[in-house]
Scaffold this motif. Structure first.
Motif, PDB file in Angstrom:
ATOM      1  N   CYS A  23       0.823  -1.210   0.000  1.00 23.22           N
ATOM      2  CA  CYS A  23       0.000   0.000   0.000  1.00 23.22           C
ATOM      3  C   CYS A  23       0.858   1.261   0.000  1.00 23.22           C
ATOM      4  O   CYS A  23       1.967   1.272   0.552  1.00 23.22           O
ATOM      5  CB  CYS A  23      -0.917   0.039   1.226  1.00 23.22           C
ATOM      6  SG  CYS A  23      -2.326  -1.073   1.137  1.00 23.22           S
ATOM      7  N   ILE A  24       0.342   2.309  -0.596  1.00 23.55           N
ATOM      8  CA  ILE A  24       0.933   3.641  -0.472  1.00 23.55           C
ATOM      9  C   ILE A  24       0.363   4.277   0.788  1.00 23.55           C
ATOM     10  O   ILE A  24      -0.862   4.348   0.964  1.00 23.55           O
ATOM     11  CB  ILE A  24       0.610   4.503  -1.696  1.00 23.55           C
ATOM     12  CG1 ILE A  24       1.309   3.949  -2.939  1.00 23.55           C
ATOM     13  CG2 ILE A  24       1.042   5.944  -1.466  1.00 23.55           C
ATOM     14  CD1 ILE A  24       0.977   4.690  -4.212  1.00 23.55           C
ATOM     15  N   VAL A  25       1.237   4.718   1.656  1.00 19.71           N
ATOM     16  CA  VAL A  25       0.807   5.341   2.906  1.00 19.71           C
ATOM     17  C   VAL A  25       0.524   6.820   2.691  1.00 19.71           C
ATOM     18  O   VAL A  25      -0.477   7.361   3.176  1.00 19.71           O
ATOM     19  CB  VAL A  25       1.872   5.155   4.009  1.00 19.71           C
ATOM     20  CG1 VAL A  25       1.456   5.886   5.288  1.00 19.71           C
ATOM     21  CG2 VAL A  25       2.104   3.677   4.265  1.00 19.71           C
ATOM     22  N   ALA A  26       1.431   7.486   1.965  1.00 17.69           N
ATOM     23  CA  ALA A  26       1.263   8.916   1.736  1.00 17.69           C
ATOM     24  C   ALA A  26       2.105   9.343   0.544  1.00 17.69           C
ATOM     25  O   ALA A  26       3.084   8.691   0.179  1.00 17.69           O
ATOM     26  CB  ALA A  26       1.659   9.712   2.972  1.00 17.69           C
ATOM     27  N   VAL A  27       1.689  10.438  -0.066  1.00 12.07           N
ATOM     28  CA  VAL A  27       2.475  11.085  -1.117  1.00 12.07           C
ATOM     29  C   VAL A  27       3.032  12.377  -0.531  1.00 12.07           C
ATOM     30  O   VAL A  27       2.267  13.206  -0.018  1.00 12.07           O
ATOM     31  CB  VAL A  27       1.617  11.383  -2.364  1.00 12.07           C
ATOM     32  CG1 VAL A  27       2.398  12.218  -3.364  1.00 12.07           C
ATOM     33  CG2 VAL A  27       1.156  10.089  -3.014  1.00 12.07           C
ATOM     34  N   GLU A  28       4.341  12.516  -0.568  1.00 11.10           N
ATOM     35  CA  GLU A  28       4.982  13.722  -0.050  1.00 11.10           C
ATOM     36  C   GLU A  28       4.989  14.797  -1.137  1.00 11.10           C
ATOM     37  O   GLU A  28       5.457  14.567  -2.248  1.00 11.10           O
ATOM     38  CB  GLU A  28       6.402  13.413   0.397  1.00 11.10           C
ATOM     39  CG  GLU A  28       6.488  12.390   1.521  1.00 11.10           C
ATOM     40  CD  GLU A  28       7.913  12.049   1.903  1.00 11.10           C
ATOM     41  OE1 GLU A  28       8.830  12.784   1.472  1.00 11.10           O
ATOM     42  OE2 GLU A  28       8.114  11.057   2.628  1.00 11.10           O
ATOM     43  N   LEU A  30      -0.261  -2.713  -6.502  1.00 11.16           N
ATOM     44  CA  LEU A  30      -0.394  -2.146  -5.162  1.00 11.16           C
ATOM     45  C   LEU A  30      -1.877  -2.017  -4.830  1.00 11.16           C
ATOM     46  O   LEU A  30      -2.689  -1.635  -5.685  1.00 11.16           O
ATOM     47  CB  LEU A  30       0.291  -0.776  -5.082  1.00 11.16           C
ATOM     48  CG  LEU A  30       1.802  -0.761  -5.314  1.00 11.16           C
ATOM     49  CD1 LEU A  30       2.350   0.643  -5.110  1.00 11.16           C
ATOM     50  CD2 LEU A  30       2.501  -1.750  -4.387  1.00 11.16           C
ATOM     51  N   ASP A  31      -2.231  -2.307  -3.598  1.00  9.78           N
ATOM     52  CA  ASP A  31      -3.644  -2.422  -3.228  1.00  9.78           C
ATOM     53  C   ASP A  31      -4.438  -1.134  -3.406  1.00  9.78           C
ATOM     54  O   ASP A  31      -5.636  -1.178  -3.689  1.00  9.78           O
ATOM     55  CB  ASP A  31      -3.774  -2.884  -1.762  1.00  9.78           C
ATOM     56  CG  ASP A  31      -3.259  -4.307  -1.561  1.00  9.78           C
ATOM     57  OD1 ASP A  31      -3.166  -5.040  -2.577  1.00  9.78           O
ATOM     58  OD2 ASP A  31      -2.954  -4.676  -0.412  1.00  9.78           O
ATOM     59  N   ASN A  32      -3.790   0.010  -3.227  1.00  7.75           N
ATOM     60  CA  ASN A  32      -4.557   1.264  -3.238  1.00  7.75           C
ATOM     61  C   ASN A  32      -4.069   2.254  -4.299  1.00  7.75           C
ATOM     62  O   ASN A  32      -4.226   3.459  -4.147  1.00  7.75           O
ATOM     63  CB  ASN A  32      -4.548   1.916  -1.855  1.00  7.75           C
ATOM     64  CG  ASN A  32      -3.162   2.348  -1.402  1.00  7.75           C
ATOM     65  OD1 ASN A  32      -2.155   1.864  -1.913  1.00  7.75           O
ATOM     66  ND2 ASN A  32      -3.125   3.262  -0.445  1.00  7.75           N
ATOM     67  N   LEU A  33      -3.469   1.728  -5.370  1.00  7.39           N
ATOM     68  CA  LEU A  33      -3.010   2.591  -6.451  1.00  7.39           C
ATOM     69  C   LEU A  33      -3.666   2.197  -7.767  1.00  7.39           C
ATOM     70  O   LEU A  33      -3.564   1.051  -8.211  1.00  7.39           O
ATOM     71  CB  LEU A  33      -1.486   2.505  -6.600  1.00  7.39           C
ATOM     72  CG  LEU A  33      -0.886   3.301  -7.764  1.00  7.39           C
ATOM     73  CD1 LEU A  33      -1.164   4.794  -7.615  1.00  7.39           C
ATOM     74  CD2 LEU A  33       0.617   3.034  -7.870  1.00  7.39           C
ATOM     75  N   ILE A  49      -7.217   5.718  -1.368  1.00  7.86           N
ATOM     76  CA  ILE A  49      -6.914   5.354  -2.747  1.00  7.86           C
ATOM     77  C   ILE A  49      -6.147   6.493  -3.406  1.00  7.86           C
ATOM     78  O   ILE A  49      -6.461   7.669  -3.210  1.00  7.86           O
ATOM     79  CB  ILE A  49      -8.206   5.088  -3.547  1.00  7.86           C
ATOM     80  CG1 ILE A  49      -8.984   3.905  -2.966  1.00  7.86           C
ATOM     81  CG2 ILE A  49      -7.894   4.867  -5.034  1.00  7.86           C
ATOM     82  CD1 ILE A  49      -8.361   2.545  -3.225  1.00  7.86           C
ATOM     83  N   PHE A  50      -5.156   6.141  -4.215  1.00  6.54           N
ATOM     84  CA  PHE A  50      -4.426   7.119  -5.023  1.00  6.54           C
ATOM     85  C   PHE A  50      -4.641   6.790  -6.497  1.00  6.54           C
ATOM     86  O   PHE A  50      -4.616   5.613  -6.886  1.00  6.54           O
ATOM     87  CB  PHE A  50      -2.932   7.103  -4.696  1.00  6.54           C
ATOM     88  CG  PHE A  50      -2.609   7.603  -3.313  1.00  6.54           C
ATOM     89  CD1 PHE A  50      -2.333   8.953  -3.085  1.00  6.54           C
ATOM     90  CD2 PHE A  50      -2.592   6.725  -2.228  1.00  6.54           C
ATOM     91  CE1 PHE A  50      -2.044   9.409  -1.811  1.00  6.54           C
ATOM     92  CE2 PHE A  50      -2.301   7.169  -0.951  1.00  6.54           C
ATOM     93  CZ  PHE A  50      -2.028   8.518  -0.737  1.00  6.54           C
ATOM     94  N   VAL A  51      -4.852   7.821  -7.299  1.00  5.72           N
ATOM     95  CA  VAL A  51      -5.023   7.659  -8.744  1.00  5.72           C
ATOM     96  C   VAL A  51      -3.933   8.464  -9.444  1.00  5.72           C
ATOM     97  O   VAL A  51      -3.839   9.684  -9.252  1.00  5.72           O
ATOM     98  CB  VAL A  51      -6.412   8.140  -9.215  1.00  5.72           C
ATOM     99  CG1 VAL A  51      -6.504   8.054 -10.747  1.00  5.72           C
ATOM    100  CG2 VAL A  51      -7.522   7.322  -8.560  1.00  5.72           C
ATOM    101  N   ALA A  52      -3.118   7.788 -10.247  1.00  2.00           N
ATOM    102  CA  ALA A  52      -2.069   8.472 -11.011  1.00  2.00           C
ATOM    103  C   ALA A  52      -2.611   8.789 -12.400  1.00  2.00           C
ATOM    104  O   ALA A  52      -2.904   7.884 -13.186  1.00  2.00           O
ATOM    105  CB  ALA A  52      -0.821   7.607 -11.111  1.00  2.00           C
ATOM    106  N   ALA A  53      -2.774  10.092 -12.662  1.00  2.00           N
ATOM    107  CA  ALA A  53      -3.293  10.561 -13.951  1.00  2.00           C
ATOM    108  C   ALA A  53      -2.419  11.711 -14.427  1.00  2.00           C
ATOM    109  O   ALA A  53      -2.899  12.790 -14.759  1.00  2.00           O
ATOM    110  CB  ALA A  53      -4.750  10.995 -13.812  1.00  2.00           C
TER     111      ALA A  53
END
Length: 418
Positions: free
Chosen positions: A233-238, A371-374, A248-252
């Motif tokens: 999992c991604i915990v945080a984006v700095e 990754l579970d939340n990406l 959830i994180f979405v890379a766009a």
């Protein structure tokens, strides 16, 4: 759920809209001071649901070799290439077969037709305005050989029930009267009556306002510094605005998405294929296009946007360069003046370049990563504007556990694992 979207282009903002409508708490992050200031800023303006084909097509390798020696070639490749570029080119060339082309085009048409319905519903629901027209796309062929070579495309369109018309010279001028003075240069055309046009920059900004009214938070002038990961999992984006945590994180992020994913061990074959556009004011209405005209010879789109003409084209393999070579503008000017001479004031042309996030098979990447939340929503190439609403609604359904209504298993990044 709390969802953070990385990227505020047309794909990121439409993702925010559909995820917000699904009941999620959404934050959009972008390094620019506002939405749609990179690839979505001055694209060709065509919303061509039926006219969507992979650049990787049978015959392209031979054509590319010939284009090297042509001044106004639709594809330009810089002499010195890095290994990353060579790797992407080899992957693209492997898709230049009849079988792969048929598979890839069918995927693209599937997403585009889904997007057509989604955009129409969004427009009806919100009344959003963006210099749009619903007058179709006309692809013009200057030679009979070009016209005779569209059989495979027609089969795909038929299989998905996409309306089309194969036109002779007169049919082309009936659809686009501005072509009449230069009709002798045209052998025929393919018209897609369900296609549309519109200003992507205006659309994205107007939709961002509607998103904000729904509670979507936008963080502009915010650059991503690093990603914190724990297990799968991604915990945080700095970011420069602090750490952002989410469920959830979405890379766009278009062409910049692979750089974000690489430290996470995810290899995304998206390359920044450079494109150009000019925008000119209309000075002779009778000579101007009424919708989008695709010039097959130069792979250039000529689009009517209100009182302007937008001319977009050229695929340049040049990394992340955003320079504006005069020769590229000359190609766009040549195409529009050859077909719609005197319609626009070229002395006031605004010249622009953008980086199209292109996959080697032409199909965007939509869906979950390992990754579970990406999740990803990127790689739309020249069709980000066309596919944006459909891609975003698919993404929202996948994240929310809904049924997107179309097959999506072959759209995720996992398709490249094989």
């Amino acid at each position: 759920m709390k969802i953070t979207i990385l990227g505020a282009g047309v794909v990121g903002v439409t993702s925010a809209w559909y995820l917000s409508k699904a009941g999620h708490e959404v934050t959009v992050v972008d390094r620019q001071p506002g939405p749609a200031l990179e690839t979505s800023f001055a694209n060709a303006g065509e919303v061509s649901f039926g006219y969507c084909s992979p650049w990787a097509a049978p015959g392209v390798p031979v054509k590319a070799a010939k284009w090297i020696f042509q001044k106004h070639a639709p594809l330009k490749i810089r002499p010195t290439l890095d290994m990353e570029t060579w790797s992407w080119l080899l992957r693209m060339l492997s898709n230049c077969t009849e079988a792969r082309y048929a598979v890839n085009k069918s995927r693209m048409v599937r997403i585009s037709e889904h997007s057509r319905a989604a955009l129409a519903a969004l427009r009806e629901e919100t009344g959003i305005r963006y210099d749009h027209r619903t007058r179709g796309t006309l692809e013009v062929f200057r030679t009979q050989k070009q016209l005779d070579g569209i059989g495979g495309d027609l089969k795909v369109l038929e299989s998905y029930g996409v309306p089309f018309e194969v036109l002779d010279r007169k049919g082309c001028t009936d659809a686009e009267p501005g072509l009449t003075p230069n009709a002798h240069k045209i052998a025929g055309g393919l018209r897609l009556p369900n296609d549309e046009t519109g200003d992507c920059f205006i659309f994205t900004n107007e939709l961002a306002k509607l998103c904000a009214a729904r509670g979507v938070k936008f963080l502009y002038n915010t650059a991503i510094k690093d990603v914190r990961r724990q297990g799968s999992c991604i915990v945080a984006v700095e970011t420069t605005a602090g750490d952002l945590e989410a469920d959830i994180f979405v890379a766009a992020m278009g062409s910049y998405t692979p750089k974000f994913l690489k430290p996470l061990g995810i290899n995304l074959p998206v390359y920044p294929v450079k494109g150009y556009s000019i925008t000119v004011p209309i000075i002779d209405e009778s000579r101007a296009p009424v919708s989008t005209v695709m010039d097959e010879n130069y792979k250039v789109a000529i689009t009517r946007l209100g009182d302007r003409i937008r001319v977009g084209g050229t695929a340049e393999i040049a990394g992340f360069s955003k320079t504006l070579p005069k020769a590229r503008q000359e190609t766009l000017t040549l195409s529009v003046e050859d077909l719609f001479g005197g319609a626009g004031d070229q002395s006031q042309a605004k010249f622009w370049s953008g980086l199209r996030p292109m996959t080697p098979d032409g199909t965007p990447v939509i869906g979950k990563t390992r990754l579970d939340n990406l999740y990803l929503n990127t790689g739309h190439g020249t069709l980000g504007w066309t596919m944006s609403c459909g891609s975003a609604s698919i993404l929202a359904d996948l994240i929310s556990g809904g049924n997107p209504g179309i097959e999506t298993d072959d759209l995720a990044v996992s398709r490249y694992a094989a």
